[in-house]
Design a protein around this motif. Structure first.
Motif, short mmCIF file in Angstrom:
data_model
loop_
_atom_site.label_atom_id
_atom_site.label_comp_id
_atom_site.label_asym_id
_atom_site.label_seq_id
_atom_site.Cartn_x
_atom_site.Cartn_y
_atom_site.Cartn_z
N THR A 47 -8.25 -0.83 1.27
CA THR A 47 -7.39 -0.53 2.41
C THR A 47 -8.23 -0.59 3.67
O THR A 47 -9.20 0.16 3.81
N LYS A 89 0.31 8.53 -0.84
CA LYS A 89 -0.43 8.08 -2.01
C LYS A 89 0.35 7.02 -2.78
O LYS A 89 -0.20 5.99 -3.20
N LYS A 90 1.66 7.25 -2.94
CA LYS A 90 2.50 6.28 -3.64
C LYS A 90 2.53 4.95 -2.87
O LYS A 90 2.48 3.87 -3.48
N ASP A 102 0.19 3.73 -0.84
CA ASP A 102 -1.11 3.07 -0.97
C ASP A 102 -1.26 2.42 -2.34
O ASP A 102 -1.77 1.30 -2.44
N ASN A 103 -0.79 3.09 -3.38
CA ASN A 103 -0.86 2.51 -4.73
C ASN A 103 -0.03 1.23 -4.82
O ASN A 103 -0.49 0.21 -5.34
N ASN A 104 1.20 1.28 -4.33
CA ASN A 104 2.07 0.11 -4.37
C ASN A 104 1.48 -1.04 -3.56
O ASN A 104 1.44 -2.19 -4.02
N SER A 153 8.47 0.05 -7.43
CA SER A 153 8.28 1.17 -8.34
C SER A 153 9.27 2.27 -7.98
O SER A 153 9.56 2.49 -6.81
N CYS A 187 5.88 -1.91 3.38
CA CYS A 187 6.46 -1.04 2.36
C CYS A 187 7.74 -0.43 2.89
O CYS A 187 7.79 0.01 4.04
N THR A 217 -1.59 -1.59 -2.71
CA THR A 217 -2.79 -2.14 -3.35
C THR A 217 -2.41 -3.19 -4.40
O THR A 217 -3.01 -4.26 -4.47
N LEU A 218 -1.39 -2.88 -5.19
CA LEU A 218 -0.95 -3.84 -6.20
C LEU A 218 -0.40 -5.12 -5.57
O LEU A 218 -0.66 -6.23 -6.06
#
Length: 179
Positions: free
Chosen positions: A57, A36-37, A39-41, A14, A93, A43-44
């Protein structure tokens, strides 16, 4: 579930711009905004690997901030499953900051997060092991057991700590003075 998957099957990329509201008083991206970014990535990536509705998480093992991200930068986050346990998935990440004016790119941060896939009853489910392909994926996979052992040790320490630390609010203990 013995079928293997490749890290590329869970890869999520992303890219976003840095907005003025995302900046701290040093005019660099707030660490919490980046967290936050990440964790979102991650998670996907975990959901893509496990193919379940819900992944939680379990830990954020590390986030290393290596280079400041400025408003003139774009933020590209790449995440994928780098190691698996029985029911857990380690997600790697990497954050690339690109100066949109000059085109210069830098690794701004790296992170490892651990997720657990859940079934409809909120019970952990087994996840497929991975077979790394690229040099980067192989390096991360081969060092994954060492990181998993460190996570287990840290978790044991956290459990010990919870037996020692109190639940009282600081102002209820009597040993701390609130100004």
């Amino acid at each position: 579930m013995n079928s293997y998957k490749h890290p590329n099957e869970s890869r999520v990329v992303s890219t976003d711009q840095v907005l003025i509201n995302d900046l701290n008083n040093y005019n660099t991206l707030f660490g919490g905004v980046l967290m936050k970014k990440l964790d979102n990535n991650a998670t996907l990536s975990a959901r893509r690997h496990a193919r379940v509705k819900e992944c939680v998480t379990a830990s954020t093992d590390s986030i290393d901030f290596l280079h400041p991200i400025r408003q003139s930068d774009s933020v590209c986050i790449e995440s994928f499953v780098s190691y698996t346990g029985n029911t857990s998935m380690e997600i790697f990440c990497k954050v690339i900051a690109e100066d949109m004016i000059t085109g210069e790119r830098k690794i701004a941060a790296t992170a490892f997060l651990t997720f657990v896939a859940l079934d409809s009853n909120k019970k952990a489910v087994k996840v497929a092991p991975i077979v790394p392909e690229s040099t980067e994926e192989k390096f991360l996979y081969e060092s994954g057991e060492k990181r998993a052992a460190m996570r287990r040790k840290r978790r044991e320490h956290s459990k010990e700590l919870t037996q020692i630390i109190g639940l009282e609010k600081p102002w209820e203990r009597g040993d701390i003075y609130v100004c």
